[in-house]
Write a protein that holds these residues in place. Sequence first.
Motif, short mmCIF file in Angstrom:
data_model
loop_
_atom_site.label_atom_id
_atom_site.label_comp_id
_atom_site.label_asym_id
_atom_site.label_seq_id
_atom_site.Cartn_x
_atom_site.Cartn_y
_atom_site.Cartn_z
N PRO A 124 -14.31 53.81 -21.22
CA PRO A 124 -14.97 53.48 -19.96
C PRO A 124 -16.24 52.66 -20.21
CG PRO A 124 -14.44 55.82 -20.08
CD PRO A 124 -14.24 55.27 -21.46
N VAL A 125 -16.40 51.61 -19.42
CA VAL A 125 -17.61 50.80 -19.47
C VAL A 125 -18.06 50.52 -18.03
CG1 VAL A 125 -16.99 49.71 -21.66
CG2 VAL A 125 -16.34 48.62 -19.49
N THR A 126 -19.35 50.24 -17.90
CA THR A 126 -19.91 49.88 -16.59
C THR A 126 -20.60 48.53 -16.72
OG1 THR A 126 -20.28 52.21 -16.03
CG2 THR A 126 -21.47 50.56 -14.74
N LEU A 127 -20.25 47.61 -15.82
CA LEU A 127 -20.81 46.27 -15.84
C LEU A 127 -21.41 45.94 -14.48
CD1 LEU A 127 -17.75 44.39 -17.39
CD2 LEU A 127 -19.63 45.44 -18.64
N ARG A 128 -22.32 44.99 -14.51
CA ARG A 128 -22.74 44.35 -13.27
C ARG A 128 -22.23 42.91 -13.31
NH1 ARG A 128 -28.71 42.62 -10.83
NH2 ARG A 128 -27.85 41.75 -8.89
N LEU A 129 -21.40 42.56 -12.30
CA LEU A 129 -20.89 41.19 -12.19
C LEU A 129 -21.85 40.42 -11.28
CD1 LEU A 129 -17.09 41.98 -11.65
CD2 LEU A 129 -18.37 41.77 -13.80
N TYR A 130 -22.56 39.46 -11.84
CA TYR A 130 -23.59 38.75 -11.09
C TYR A 130 -23.00 37.82 -10.03
CZ TYR A 130 -27.16 40.30 -14.42
OH TYR A 130 -28.02 41.06 -15.17
N PRO A 131 -23.72 37.58 -8.93
CA PRO A 131 -23.25 36.62 -7.92
C PRO A 131 -23.06 35.23 -8.52
CG PRO A 131 -25.06 37.95 -7.06
CD PRO A 131 -24.96 38.26 -8.53
N LYS A 132 -22.07 34.51 -7.97
CA LYS A 132 -21.75 33.18 -8.50
C LYS A 132 -21.65 32.18 -7.35
CE LYS A 132 -20.07 32.89 -12.36
NZ LYS A 132 -20.63 32.54 -13.68
N THR A 133 -22.19 30.99 -7.57
CA THR A 133 -22.08 29.89 -6.61
C THR A 133 -21.25 28.78 -7.24
OG1 THR A 133 -24.23 30.41 -5.64
CG2 THR A 133 -23.34 28.21 -5.21
N ASN A 134 -20.24 28.31 -6.50
CA ASN A 134 -19.34 27.27 -6.98
C ASN A 134 -19.22 26.14 -5.96
OD1 ASN A 134 -18.69 29.58 -8.66
ND2 ASN A 134 -16.85 28.51 -9.27
N ILE A 135 -18.92 24.95 -6.45
CA ILE A 135 -18.50 23.86 -5.57
C ILE A 135 -17.02 23.62 -5.85
CG2 ILE A 135 -20.74 22.75 -5.35
CD1 ILE A 135 -19.88 20.76 -7.50
N LEU A 136 -16.30 23.17 -4.82
CA LEU A 136 -14.87 22.94 -5.02
C LEU A 136 -14.45 21.62 -4.40
CD1 LEU A 136 -13.11 23.46 -2.16
CD2 LEU A 136 -13.77 25.81 -2.64
N PHE A 137 -13.43 21.03 -4.99
CA PHE A 137 -12.79 19.83 -4.47
C PHE A 137 -11.29 20.09 -4.47
CE2 PHE A 137 -16.72 18.56 -6.54
CZ PHE A 137 -17.32 17.78 -5.55
N ALA A 138 -10.62 19.78 -3.36
CA ALA A 138 -9.21 20.11 -3.25
C ALA A 138 -8.49 19.08 -2.38
CB ALA A 138 -9.02 21.51 -2.66
N VAL A 139 -7.16 19.05 -2.55
CA VAL A 139 -6.28 18.23 -1.72
C VAL A 139 -5.25 19.16 -1.10
CG1 VAL A 139 -4.59 16.36 -1.68
CG2 VAL A 139 -6.60 16.18 -3.16
N TYR A 140 -5.07 19.05 0.22
CA TYR A 140 -4.15 19.92 0.95
C TYR A 140 -3.05 19.09 1.61
CZ TYR A 140 -7.89 23.42 0.66
OH TYR A 140 -8.84 24.28 0.22
N ARG A 141 -1.93 19.76 1.87
CA ARG A 141 -0.84 19.16 2.65
C ARG A 141 -0.55 20.08 3.82
NH1 ARG A 141 2.44 16.90 5.48
NH2 ARG A 141 4.33 15.82 4.81
N TYR A 142 -0.65 19.56 5.05
CA TYR A 142 -0.44 20.33 6.27
C TYR A 142 0.89 19.97 6.90
CZ TYR A 142 -5.26 21.92 6.14
OH TYR A 142 -6.44 22.52 5.77
N VAL A 143 1.67 21.00 7.24
CA VAL A 143 2.98 20.82 7.87
C VAL A 143 2.96 21.51 9.23
CG1 VAL A 143 5.46 21.24 7.67
CG2 VAL A 143 4.09 20.79 5.61
N THR A 144 3.38 20.80 10.27
CA THR A 144 3.36 21.36 11.62
C THR A 144 4.42 22.43 11.79
OG1 THR A 144 2.59 19.25 12.50
CG2 THR A 144 3.54 20.80 14.07
N LEU A 145 4.04 23.54 12.43
CA LEU A 145 4.96 24.62 12.75
C LEU A 145 5.03 24.77 14.27
CD1 LEU A 145 3.90 27.40 10.20
CD2 LEU A 145 5.88 25.91 10.06
#
Length: 206
Positions: A124-145
């Motif tokens: 057993p271990v105990t950790l603190r996961l620190y807050p993280k800030t990220n930037i993202l770039f993405a390409v999406y494809r949208y299909v009509t429903l």
Amino acid sequence: MKKAALVLLATLFAFNLFAQPDVFAQEIPKIRPASCPVIYLSTSTGINNATGVVGFSFDVPVAEYVSIDAGTGLSSWGNKLYIGGRYYLKSCHRGMAISAGITRNTGVTDFQSDMETIYKPSEPVTLRLYPKTNILFAVYRYVTLGKRYNRFYFGGGWSQNISGKQFKQFSGNQLSDNSTNMINMRSPGGPMITAGFSFGYFRGDK
């Protein structure tokens, strides 16, 4: 003879109708709304997804090809917040879209787990996961429903950490290299794969 001819004609007419099941369907045109939705409500999932493993967001069109979106969800690094923008290559927010945004993972104050250390294969271990800030770039494809501009979408991109420490250990023996690498892989950032549904709402919808 006349009766036989009438029966034959009636049989041929009925057969012709059943052989063309779309005859009646063609009489009802698929009419779409005259305007585009004023807002989309979305749910999505994925790896390094903008709103986490399970998230919700809203997408507000501000121009014919541009929208601003924001949302929140759950991730492997605490809760996740997102805000960004998208530029669509087709009108009414269809087809391909290019996106950029920023995410904030809240981290986990008291993360407890059994992990490999330099002395034991598991303890057993105990950790603190620190807050993280990220930037993202993405390409999406949208299909009509459907007929009301609801959408299914999928996409990929990259999420890059710009601030925030990884973690700090509070209990247990020192983590092994394998465990440290596993935590680093768990942290936000890297290739992004996402898929989701968004539902359009129009002025006057209740």
